[in-house]
Design a protein around this motif. Structure first.
Motif, mmCIF file in Angstrom:
data_model
loop_
_atom_site.group_PDB
_atom_site.id
_atom_site.type_symbol
_atom_site.label_atom_id
_atom_site.label_comp_id
_atom_site.label_asym_id
_atom_site.label_seq_id
_atom_site.Cartn_x
_atom_site.Cartn_y
_atom_site.Cartn_z
ATOM 1 N N ASN A 14 -12.794 139.808 29.466
ATOM 2 C CA ASN A 14 -11.794 140.491 29.441
ATOM 3 C C ASN A 14 -11.475 139.218 27.602
ATOM 4 O OD1 ASN A 14 -11.280 139.936 31.917
ATOM 5 N ND2 ASN A 14 -12.793 138.677 32.583
ATOM 6 N N PRO A 15 -11.178 140.608 27.058
ATOM 7 C CA PRO A 15 -11.429 140.000 25.500
ATOM 8 C C PRO A 15 -10.351 139.370 24.610
ATOM 9 C CG PRO A 15 -10.633 142.725 25.556
ATOM 10 C CD PRO A 15 -11.489 142.103 27.327
ATOM 11 N N ALA A 16 -10.035 138.515 24.011
ATOM 12 C CA ALA A 16 -9.244 137.319 23.618
ATOM 13 C C ALA A 16 -7.592 138.518 22.096
ATOM 14 C CB ALA A 16 -9.737 136.694 23.020
ATOM 15 N N THR A 17 -7.908 139.702 22.619
ATOM 16 C CA THR A 17 -7.271 140.461 21.404
ATOM 17 C C THR A 17 -7.096 142.447 22.275
ATOM 18 O OG1 THR A 17 -7.294 141.260 19.435
ATOM 19 C CG2 THR A 17 -9.525 141.646 20.500
ATOM 20 N N SER A 18 -5.880 142.642 22.079
ATOM 21 C CA SER A 18 -6.074 144.084 22.181
ATOM 22 C C SER A 18 -6.787 145.073 21.048
ATOM 23 C CB SER A 18 -4.308 144.544 22.348
ATOM 24 O OG SER A 18 -3.960 144.438 20.785
ATOM 25 N N ALA A 19 -7.778 144.557 19.768
ATOM 26 C CA ALA A 19 -8.212 145.262 18.773
ATOM 27 C C ALA A 19 -9.074 146.079 19.730
ATOM 28 C CB ALA A 19 -8.872 144.008 18.037
ATOM 29 N N PHE A 20 -9.179 147.108 19.221
ATOM 30 C CA PHE A 20 -10.254 148.697 19.525
ATOM 31 C C PHE A 20 -11.829 147.954 19.546
ATOM 32 C CE2 PHE A 20 -13.024 151.924 18.851
ATOM 33 C CZ PHE A 20 -13.337 152.922 20.716
ATOM 34 N N PHE A 21 -12.017 147.590 17.769
ATOM 35 C CA PHE A 21 -13.066 146.758 17.949
ATOM 36 C C PHE A 21 -12.714 145.273 17.619
ATOM 37 C CE2 PHE A 21 -13.595 150.895 15.069
ATOM 38 C CZ PHE A 21 -14.777 151.127 15.777
ATOM 39 N N VAL A 22 -14.505 144.767 18.250
ATOM 40 C CA VAL A 22 -13.823 143.061 18.693
ATOM 41 C C VAL A 22 -15.536 142.834 17.948
ATOM 42 C CG1 VAL A 22 -12.568 143.400 20.941
ATOM 43 C CG2 VAL A 22 -15.457 143.770 20.683
ATOM 44 N N SER A 23 -15.367 141.639 17.367
ATOM 45 C CA SER A 23 -16.368 140.727 17.047
ATOM 46 C C SER A 23 -17.039 140.292 18.209
ATOM 47 C CB SER A 23 -16.091 139.512 16.324
ATOM 48 O OG SER A 23 -15.433 138.735 17.503
ATOM 49 N N ALA A 24 -18.211 139.159 17.895
ATOM 50 C CA ALA A 24 -19.513 139.604 19.183
ATOM 51 C C ALA A 24 -18.991 138.314 20.259
ATOM 52 C CB ALA A 24 -20.279 138.722 18.585
ATOM 53 N N ARG A 25 -17.633 138.057 19.977
ATOM 54 C CA ARG A 25 -16.905 136.585 20.078
ATOM 55 C C ARG A 25 -15.547 137.227 21.375
ATOM 56 N NH1 ARG A 25 -16.631 131.088 16.779
ATOM 57 N NH2 ARG A 25 -19.298 131.075 16.801
ATOM 58 N N THR A 46 -27.660 141.699 16.271
ATOM 59 C CA THR A 46 -28.018 140.819 17.215
ATOM 60 C C THR A 46 -26.713 140.265 17.505
ATOM 61 O OG1 THR A 46 -29.343 138.991 17.019
ATOM 62 C CG2 THR A 46 -30.345 141.440 18.293
ATOM 63 N N PRO A 47 -25.762 139.799 18.273
ATOM 64 C CA PRO A 47 -26.006 140.491 19.329
ATOM 65 C C PRO A 47 -25.717 142.249 19.687
ATOM 66 C CG PRO A 47 -24.313 139.294 19.446
ATOM 67 C CD PRO A 47 -24.983 139.186 18.081
ATOM 68 N N PRO A 48 -26.465 143.191 20.765
ATOM 69 C CA PRO A 48 -26.142 144.219 21.168
ATOM 70 C C PRO A 48 -24.489 144.389 21.312
ATOM 71 C CG PRO A 48 -27.259 143.282 22.772
ATOM 72 C CD PRO A 48 -26.597 142.305 22.119
ATOM 73 N N LEU A 49 -23.782 143.941 21.386
ATOM 74 C CA LEU A 49 -22.064 144.180 20.822
ATOM 75 C C LEU A 49 -22.047 143.888 19.527
ATOM 76 C CD1 LEU A 49 -19.403 144.312 21.958
ATOM 77 C CD2 LEU A 49 -18.790 142.781 22.578
ATOM 78 N N LYS A 50 -22.332 143.193 18.613
ATOM 79 C CA LYS A 50 -22.075 143.124 17.451
ATOM 80 C C LYS A 50 -22.437 144.781 16.341
ATOM 81 C CE LYS A 50 -22.278 140.268 12.721
ATOM 82 N NZ LYS A 50 -23.163 139.075 12.019
ATOM 83 N N ALA A 51 -24.086 144.606 17.304
ATOM 84 C CA ALA A 51 -24.404 145.835 16.798
ATOM 85 C C ALA A 51 -23.758 147.123 17.025
ATOM 86 C CB ALA A 51 -25.740 146.020 17.164
ATOM 87 N N SER A 52 -23.007 146.808 17.776
ATOM 88 C CA SER A 52 -22.799 148.199 18.248
ATOM 89 C C SER A 52 -21.237 148.884 17.593
ATOM 90 C CB SER A 52 -22.260 148.152 20.068
ATOM 91 O OG SER A 52 -21.685 149.942 19.970
ATOM 92 N N THR A 53 -20.604 147.177 17.087
ATOM 93 C CA THR A 53 -19.221 147.585 16.876
ATOM 94 C C THR A 53 -19.630 147.840 15.323
ATOM 95 O OG1 THR A 53 -18.303 145.663 17.830
ATOM 96 C CG2 THR A 53 -17.224 145.976 16.024
ATOM 97 N N GLN A 69 -26.570 157.551 7.871
ATOM 98 C CA GLN A 69 -26.930 157.171 9.273
ATOM 99 C C GLN A 69 -27.803 156.124 8.877
ATOM 100 O OE1 GLN A 69 -28.957 160.827 9.828
ATOM 101 N NE2 GLN A 69 -26.797 162.018 10.304
ATOM 102 N N ALA A 70 -28.099 155.585 7.831
ATOM 103 C CA ALA A 70 -29.407 154.753 7.234
ATOM 104 C C ALA A 70 -28.807 153.425 7.947
ATOM 105 C CB ALA A 70 -29.799 155.074 6.109
ATOM 106 N N LEU A 71 -27.590 153.671 7.261
ATOM 107 C CA LEU A 71 -26.570 151.858 7.483
ATOM 108 C C LEU A 71 -26.268 151.967 8.864
ATOM 109 C CD1 LEU A 71 -23.911 153.167 4.054
ATOM 110 C CD2 LEU A 71 -25.758 150.452 4.378
ATOM 111 N N MET A 72 -26.291 153.117 10.146
ATOM 112 C CA MET A 72 -24.905 153.169 10.885
ATOM 113 C C MET A 72 -26.750 152.188 12.056
ATOM 114 S SD MET A 72 -23.201 156.399 11.498
ATOM 115 C CE MET A 72 -23.540 155.954 13.405
ATOM 116 N N ARG A 73 -27.861 153.053 11.403
ATOM 117 C CA ARG A 73 -29.478 152.091 12.211
ATOM 118 C C ARG A 73 -29.414 150.896 11.476
ATOM 119 N NH1 ARG A 73 -31.192 157.896 10.671
ATOM 120 N NH2 ARG A 73 -32.834 157.103 9.189
#
Length: 312
Positions: free
Chosen positions: A201-212, A125-132, A115-119
């Protein structure tokens, strides 16, 4: 020498057909073939294979006798195969340069540490990278997936309605299905909602995506994980190596085995289920986790004592 090269390719093809990936072994075997070619040797001898295994080099210096033993083990296995086709081939004795990997004790993460690692990841930042990264760490912890398997997940591998993951083309060329807890489904839904808003509009079919918007590269996992360890203050016990992302897999396996013991049912008949879940080739690989935690050994000893008392 063409004969040795062709024999090596046939040998690798045969083993891959049995489900082995052999990436590192294939690389070493072809180095052996090139070594023989450079010395114009048409047959494998014990002396030749030993000279190749112990030749100086950067990797040999850093990894010591383990790497030498691993090289000779690759040569030995190939020689056994080749001896059927070429009877003059010599097979090095099994006790010559035995490859014993150093015993690395994994770090077993507690739920609080996960849980500490997830927090900590959620503060990136940015939020997408954090959530990923926060969601990825949580998924690794609750499923025991390998980091590379999680990075290779595509949209159609994740069925949130059926609460399943399809883990395809894994380390040993196998495909397996993993079932998810409702809390995990809820976390994945939150991630997909944010991902689709931030990256429609991601550039990939991946489930987990980078900030880009691209697919995560597994090589990114270890460095970022190290940063999160520093941020949370999670360190290794004295004399042990730094925790790794793969230790989340160890932690899942050990926690599952402890649950098996607490259930009171026989553990061994359930090991094949855990092996299938983890994507192991056979249950023997899963036995490795039996020695990963003192608590497991204590529980096993206690059950043996209880069994012996019940018989007396």
């Amino acid at each position: 020498m063409t004969g040795l090269g062709e024999a090596a390719e046939d040998y690798l093809a045969m083993r891959r057909a049995l489900g082995f990936t052999l990436v590192g072994e294939a690389r070493l075997l072809m180095r052996l073939v090139n070594y023989c070619h450079a010395r114009e040797c048409e047959h494998l001898t014990t002396e030749l294979m030993l000279d190749w295994a112990t030749e100086p080099g950067p990797r040999a210096h850093s990894a010591g006798t383990y790497y030498q033993g691993r090289k000779l083990a690759v040569a030995r296995n190939f020689a056994r195969h080749l001896q059927i086709l070429d009877p003059v081939t010599e097979v090095p004795p099994g006790d010559l340069l035995t490859a014993r990997a150093p015993k690395l004790i994994p770090h077993l993460f507690t739920p609080e540490q996960v849980q500490a690692l997830m927090r900590a990841a959620a503060r990136i930042t940015p939020p997408l990278k954090a959530s990923t990264w926060s969601t990825l760490i949580g998924l690794l912890a609750v499923t025991g997936m390998r980091s590379g398997e999680a990075c290779r997940l595509d949209h159609d591998h994740v069925d949130l309605d059926q609460a399943t993951l399809l883990i395809a083309n894994t380390k040993f060329g196998k495909t397996r299905q993993v079932f998810l807890h409702p809390s995990t489904i809820a976390a994945l839904r939150r991630y997909t909602d944010l991902r689709d808003r931030c990256c429609p509009n991601p550039a990939t079919s991946a489930f987990f995506v980078s900030a880009r918007g691209g697919r995560l590269n597994v090589s990114q996992v270890a460095p970022l994980f190290a940063t999160l360890l520093d941020a949370t203050g999670i360190t290794a016990a004295p004399g042990r190596r730094r925790p790794r992302p793969h230790d989340l897999r160890h932690s899942f396996a050990v926690a599952t085995l402890i649950d098996f013991h607490h259930d009171g049912a026989p553990v061994e008949p359930r090991l094949p289920v855990l092996s299938t879940w983890l994507g192991h080739v056979d249950p023997k690989s899963t036995y490795h986790y039996l020695h990963a935690a003192p608590q497991l050994l204590t529980l096993a000893a206690q059950r043996i004592d209880d069994h012996e008392r019940s018989r007396s």
